[in-house]
Design a protein around this motif. Structure first.
Motif, mmCIF file in Angstrom:
data_model
loop_
_atom_site.group_PDB
_atom_site.id
_atom_site.type_symbol
_atom_site.label_atom_id
_atom_site.label_comp_id
_atom_site.label_asym_id
_atom_site.label_seq_id
_atom_site.Cartn_x
_atom_site.Cartn_y
_atom_site.Cartn_z
ATOM 1 N N MET A 1 40.447 32.721 47.550
ATOM 2 C CA MET A 1 41.670 33.389 47.160
ATOM 3 C C MET A 1 41.502 33.808 45.710
ATOM 4 S SD MET A 1 43.257 32.722 49.863
ATOM 5 C CE MET A 1 44.629 33.696 49.245
ATOM 6 N N ILE A 2 42.246 34.819 45.324
ATOM 7 C CA ILE A 2 42.265 35.175 43.916
ATOM 8 C C ILE A 2 43.716 35.259 43.465
ATOM 9 C CG2 ILE A 2 41.828 37.021 42.271
ATOM 10 C CD1 ILE A 2 39.201 37.495 43.506
ATOM 11 N N VAL A 3 44.008 34.565 42.371
ATOM 12 C CA VAL A 3 45.339 34.666 41.782
ATOM 13 C C VAL A 3 45.260 35.719 40.680
ATOM 14 C CG1 VAL A 3 47.184 33.461 40.572
ATOM 15 C CG2 VAL A 3 45.767 32.218 42.227
ATOM 16 N N ILE A 4 45.987 36.794 40.867
ATOM 17 C CA ILE A 4 45.982 37.853 39.858
ATOM 18 C C ILE A 4 47.196 37.646 38.954
ATOM 19 C CG2 ILE A 4 46.020 40.354 39.484
ATOM 20 C CD1 ILE A 4 44.788 40.628 42.304
ATOM 21 N N MET A 5 46.932 37.408 37.680
ATOM 22 C CA MET A 5 48.016 37.196 36.724
ATOM 23 C C MET A 5 48.566 38.557 36.290
ATOM 24 S SD MET A 5 48.027 33.898 36.601
ATOM 25 C CE MET A 5 49.237 33.614 35.290
ATOM 26 N N LYS A 6 49.819 38.545 35.890
ATOM 27 C CA LYS A 6 50.407 39.772 35.352
ATOM 28 C C LYS A 6 49.726 40.138 34.042
ATOM 29 C CE LYS A 6 54.975 39.120 37.341
ATOM 30 N NZ LYS A 6 56.231 38.393 37.149
ATOM 31 N N ARG A 7 49.726 41.429 33.727
ATOM 32 C CA ARG A 7 49.276 41.839 32.392
ATOM 33 C C ARG A 7 50.189 41.158 31.392
ATOM 34 N NH1 ARG A 7 46.641 47.542 32.015
ATOM 35 N NH2 ARG A 7 46.134 47.908 34.201
ATOM 36 N N GLY A 8 49.603 40.589 30.397
ATOM 37 C CA GLY A 8 50.420 39.955 29.373
ATOM 38 C C GLY A 8 50.842 38.531 29.705
ATOM 39 N N ALA A 9 50.293 37.995 30.786
ATOM 40 C CA ALA A 9 50.599 36.599 31.076
ATOM 41 C C ALA A 9 50.129 35.740 29.906
ATOM 42 C CB ALA A 9 49.907 36.170 32.370
ATOM 43 N N SER A 10 50.900 34.737 29.582
ATOM 44 C CA SER A 10 50.563 33.932 28.402
ATOM 45 C C SER A 10 49.513 32.887 28.745
ATOM 46 C CB SER A 10 51.823 33.236 27.880
ATOM 47 O OG SER A 10 52.195 32.240 28.796
ATOM 48 N N VAL A 11 48.901 32.392 27.702
ATOM 49 C CA VAL A 11 47.883 31.360 27.867
ATOM 50 C C VAL A 11 48.483 30.149 28.573
ATOM 51 C CG1 VAL A 11 46.410 29.735 26.634
ATOM 52 C CG2 VAL A 11 46.511 32.123 25.893
ATOM 53 N N ILE B 1 46.234 27.168 36.546
ATOM 54 C CA ILE B 1 44.964 26.452 36.723
ATOM 55 C C ILE B 1 45.221 24.995 37.090
ATOM 56 C CG2 ILE B 1 42.908 25.625 35.504
ATOM 57 C CD1 ILE B 1 42.893 28.304 34.001
ATOM 58 N N ARG B 2 46.156 24.383 36.379
ATOM 59 C CA ARG B 2 46.465 22.978 36.698
ATOM 60 C C ARG B 2 46.970 22.840 38.128
ATOM 61 N NH1 ARG B 2 48.136 23.041 31.516
ATOM 62 N NH2 ARG B 2 50.297 23.486 32.077
ATOM 63 N N GLU B 3 47.783 23.782 38.530
ATOM 64 C CA GLU B 3 48.344 23.717 39.884
ATOM 65 C C GLU B 3 47.242 23.844 40.953
ATOM 66 O OE1 GLU B 3 51.466 22.999 39.888
ATOM 67 O OE2 GLU B 3 51.524 22.815 42.082
ATOM 68 N N ARG C 1 38.498 29.287 38.714
ATOM 69 C CA ARG C 1 37.522 30.034 37.907
ATOM 70 C C ARG C 1 38.210 31.221 37.260
ATOM 71 N NH1 ARG C 1 31.311 29.886 39.477
ATOM 72 N NH2 ARG C 1 31.270 27.904 40.560
ATOM 73 N N PRO C 2 38.776 31.036 36.095
ATOM 74 C CA PRO C 2 39.475 32.147 35.455
ATOM 75 C C PRO C 2 38.497 33.188 34.906
ATOM 76 C CG PRO C 2 39.481 30.219 34.029
ATOM 77 C CD PRO C 2 38.804 29.811 35.305
ATOM 78 N N LEU D 1 54.957 31.030 40.580
ATOM 79 C CA LEU D 1 54.870 30.564 39.185
ATOM 80 C C LEU D 1 55.018 31.726 38.206
ATOM 81 C CD1 LEU D 1 51.930 27.963 39.383
ATOM 82 C CD2 LEU D 1 54.390 27.515 39.288
ATOM 83 N N PRO D 2 55.468 31.438 36.990
ATOM 84 C CA PRO D 2 55.640 32.504 35.990
ATOM 85 C C PRO D 2 54.294 33.127 35.623
ATOM 86 C CG PRO D 2 56.536 30.398 35.191
ATOM 87 C CD PRO D 2 55.903 30.127 36.497
ATOM 88 N N GLY D 3 54.273 34.437 35.483
ATOM 89 C CA GLY D 3 53.062 35.132 35.048
ATOM 90 C C GLY D 3 52.145 35.525 36.192
ATOM 91 N N VAL D 4 52.457 35.080 37.412
ATOM 92 C CA VAL D 4 51.589 35.401 38.545
ATOM 93 C C VAL D 4 52.040 36.715 39.177
ATOM 94 C CG1 VAL D 4 50.853 34.706 40.856
ATOM 95 C CG2 VAL D 4 51.012 33.008 39.023
ATOM 96 N N GLU D 5 51.097 37.635 39.326
ATOM 97 C CA GLU D 5 51.434 38.898 39.980
ATOM 98 C C GLU D 5 51.361 38.735 41.498
ATOM 99 O OE1 GLU D 5 49.782 42.514 38.210
ATOM 100 O OE2 GLU D 5 49.381 43.201 40.256
#
Lengths: 350, 350, 350, 350
Positions: B2-12, B19-21, B30-31, B57-61
């Motif tokens: 699977m690939i989790v695509i974060m939103k542009r501008g997702a915070s560290v 990743i913890r989840e 593997r970021p 989760l917040p920041g996840v597209e």
């Protein structure tokens, strides 16, 4: 390359003198201390001329230019077959040695159950990958050192020797602590740094033919191991890549007589990787024995449909036992033998 | 996978939370921090089910199952072409980048003379092997670190970037000190330890296709480099092994459009290794440019008949200059350009 | 394609009725009258729908869509092995049938001397090319009809059956007058006009695999012969073309179990063309027998060094006799047998 | 083989005298009347000795032993390129000739619509199979003579020349009545009876490389046609069979310069069969033009998704027109030209 062949019984000081003379000439000396005699490869030498005086030195039998690309593994260089002792068994002698086990080490239970079954069927060596080279970075990469520990335990339980893959030079010392035979996988057949590392090890090496490599290249890779000082190399034909798609690879059965004629090294066959399909393993294993192979390495799993890798090319335990029974008369027909089966808990049967 | 695509501008911290989840779920994260956005591969995941809550989760597209075997290098995953900056030049952009030089670094004189000539003809990168993988242990293995020093000097003299091969993981730091591009040779395309090592380096990687590897396997090897964090990979088609013997290998020209369609990575062509014969290099180089290759890597030597290796597949300096002149109109015909020639001691010509 | 399987004992008029019904529907009917029952292939039909009513006709057992590309030669279609009678011998039964002789018919003396020797060693069929397909128009093309006459004479002298190549449709009637088995050579495996012509003949066909044809294509070529009415097809694995150069071709030993599993046709192996080198023939012949081949075809010549073609891959007479003696125990080990040797002028030995 | 090269202007009686002398010596004479001079191949001759006196005969320039396997098609034998006139166009000259059309002739409407479109885009020759060699006996085998009639009609409508396949010797006269170029398909490249038949025809031959054949074997097959008297042979590279599965075959682009260097015959490229996938055709077609091919043969269909065969490797009409426009500047960049497009109903555009 030239080779200086020392007389049988040449003294250490005579050998040392020849080496110094070679190095004085600006060449590099690679001594190989064989059972018969010491042979000193002269690296960088293209002509005999500047070395001719060496043939006059004490202890020197002769200087020979070797025209084939592979030298130390050439049967011309050593006419008698190399026999390699592994855990009380000999590879390359009269016995056809069978190595069997799961593709990768998965768990203590599976490894020991498989090892017991294949030992009882007549296998001498147990296989199982702790470090797995995988085409995709996302595939199961093996249990690592934990897998090595499991192999050790399975050896303690069954007495079987261990063959397992080493994927990189820095892992050679670790794998040497556990393995009886260091396997160099097909994808690493031309990983020269690794070949040099196992060449400096003191364990037999199982060198698998690359799926894209000629027999000559396989012998040259064996030459890398040899020229680094390790003369215990077992070659393995495991199928080459061709256009045919009915099997995973195409077993090059002719490689067995080609290797036997051109090299003194033992050669075994891997019918699992060659075919990729369980149903074809028995026919191909029989062919290998009849063609003169010195051994087989076969994937076996108690529940292939649940195996973490290569289940479709693994035999069931019963299938392996049946195959071993079918192989014995073929081995006998070509003047060889396979270790007898033994009844679980009992003594070996004839 | 699977690939989790974060939103542009997702915070560290959002990324860290995801990743913890993932790791809490028993998977490996593997970021990859791309130019567009961060993507987190989830290793070991076969089904979305146990991960579905992550998409909240917040920041996840979004969470995407990727069905092709290669993921991060897939053009579906990144539609825009990857452009790699090397020493002031861009590989993968409008310019077709030519890399040229001797097979191996032989001497200061030869390297600098060749570098000057190919630079004047329009090359942007200089090649030259300091560590040479050789089929035979008795062949010339390269000058080693001395070769790297010569490359550095030639770069200082000419301004050309350096591409040179790294053969083993432990040499990566050393070669990184000198090279602008780390070459992984055809025989090492599936040396996973090495792929991981260059994947951790901060230099562009030139990954050559194995001579019997499929395009898919090449992309999977690139995926190894990517998934270790290095996204600067240039692929190289250099001929595959077939039954045809008129050439050393068979250039798979179709690999260029196949790669272009399935991946966002730049791809160059090596007509020297593909053909093995000087006379055929120009036609094949032209074909590569017309087919859409992003560059060429060509062996050039001032005196090929005296070259320590691969002389028969090296162009003479004049031959290279002539070829570059012939390539420019073809590049223009496909909407690309090649750096102009410059008159020795003078300014570049149009 | 659909296949209409008629009941055992379906009458001629029932069969005729089905055929008319198929043709009325705009399709083409290809009846095959097998030992078990008549089967009617429906050419051009992709869906059962417009044919469903046929399953109601008298004498029809069922209508089956066959999803594999080959139909009539498929083992699913005919589970029992096809056994072909040739001159008092059976190919595909318990006996492993050996065919031997010179590459081409050269003279009456050589043919008869070879035929006697191979018969005494246990061969059942004599080979010898009268019409030779040659890569170069300037090579020896065979004796033509004179060669066929010599074969007939050698048959009269020894009792051996004749297998000889037919190269073009118009020669089929002539070759049928002399041969017991019509050989279709590797280069003609996809010469469909020729396949149709031998498909209309009443002689067994030995169909050699093309040197770059898949097993599936071989079976499809056999299907051409079958669908033209000739069900006596013997397949022959003779090596495929790969990158390996140590042998002339690469014997695909796995083709034996692959064919055995997917088709009911007998398969033999040609170790001469597969290896191209005399020394490797015995190992490969043994492998073929162990793998389950139904026969062998081997080039044998009294003086291979003087042979007009393929001398380097022909056994000497003594070498052939020795090989046959070595093959018998292997055949026995896999539950088969090879005809016994007989002492010249005397009776067969056990 | 020996070749007797006659002087330019040697008389018919001088030539006849040499032929008689050759035949008196027990050899077979194969005269070839070239543009430059007559050359007489001496079949069966291995040494010059018994023929030396022929070099003294009137009109004889010299006797040459030719060491390469192919003779009459060798560039050494005829340095200038062969140019073949077809329906007002020349193949092998400055113009790059494009042949295009559906895989098989399907209907009058489709053939004419396609022919018009490809003519307007700059094609010179129309393709379309009337007799189709198919791997399976159950696939569409072509319309036969009806297909030839449709081709003739499409030629009448458009002025395009016809290239169509001939599959067997007995069909050569029929196909000659309709075709401007006789195509010998890849599977028949070593069907020697067919090669001899087209060798006796008076029409240019398009000889496709077998998917399993080396360039040398292709040239030897051309030699068959030549040695039977037909010197109008166009070679076609259409991809060879390899392990790579991303494309149907692997285009051997190097074959273009290899053939150009070793033979005087024109060579064209078939990007449709080479790749098997529409999307890759343009890149490969461009590569072929850049590499020096004398022409292209491309599958084009008004509705590829409905084509009776090979739709997935056929361009749409618009795709073909676009490709032709892209090819012209590449042709110009290598000093060649492609016929201009013409606006439907109007005059050709520049």
């Amino acid at each position: 390359m030239m080779i200086v062949i020392m007389k049988r019984g040449a003294s250490v000081s005579e050998i040392g003198c020849v080496i110094r003379e070679i190095e004085t000439g600006g060449f590099k000396a690679r001594p190989s201390h064989g059972a018969r005699q010491t042979v000193i490869g002269v690296l960088g030498a293209k002509q005999t001329a500047p070395l001719e005086h060496i043939s006059e030195l004490p202890g020197v039998e002769k200087i020979t230019p070797i025209s084939t690309s592979f030298k130390l593994v050439n049967r011309e260089f050593q006419p008698e077959a190399t026999v390699i002792r592994v855990n009380g068994t000999s590879v390359g002698g009269e016995e056809i040695v069978v190595m069997a086990g799961p593709c990768s080490v998965e768990s203590r239970e599976i490894q020991i159950a498989t090892a017991r079954a294949v030992r009882d069927a007549g296998a001498r060596v147990m296989r199982g990958g702790a470090f797995k080279p995988r085409t995709s970075p996302y595939s199961f990469q093996g249990l690592g050192q934990e897998g090595l520990e499991i192999l050790r335990e399975a050896k303690r339980e069954t007495g079987l020797a261990i063959v397992t893959e080493v994927m990189s030079p820095e892992l050679v010392p670790l794998v040497c602590e556990y393995a009886d035979i260091l396997q160099v996988g097909a994808r690493n057949m031309q990983n020269y740094t690794l070949l040099e590392a196992v060449g400096r090890a003191r364990k037999p090496v199982l060198l698998k033919r690359g799926m894209m490599s000629t027999v000559e290249e396989l012998l040259l890779s064996a030459e890398y191991v040899f020229s680094n000082g390790n003369h215990q190399v077992i070659l393995c034909e495991r199928g080459i890549r061709t256009f045919e798609r009915a099997t995973r690879n195409t077993l090059d059965i002719s490689a067995v007589p080609v290797i036997k004629q051109s090299s003194h090294l033992p050669v075994i066959v891997d019918p699992s990787h060659a075919t990729g399909i369980r149903d074809y393993i028995p026919a191909v294993a029989k062919a290998a024995v009849a063609a003169g192979a010195d051994g087989l390495i076969i994937e076996v799993h108690p529940a292939p449909e649940k195996a973490l890798c290569d289940g479709e090319q693994s035999l069931f335990l019963e299938g392996f036992t049946k195959l071993m029974d079918e192989l014995r008369p073929i081995a006998a027909a070509v003047g060889r033998r396979i270790a007898p089966a033994r009844h679980p808990g009992g003594a070996p049967s004839g």
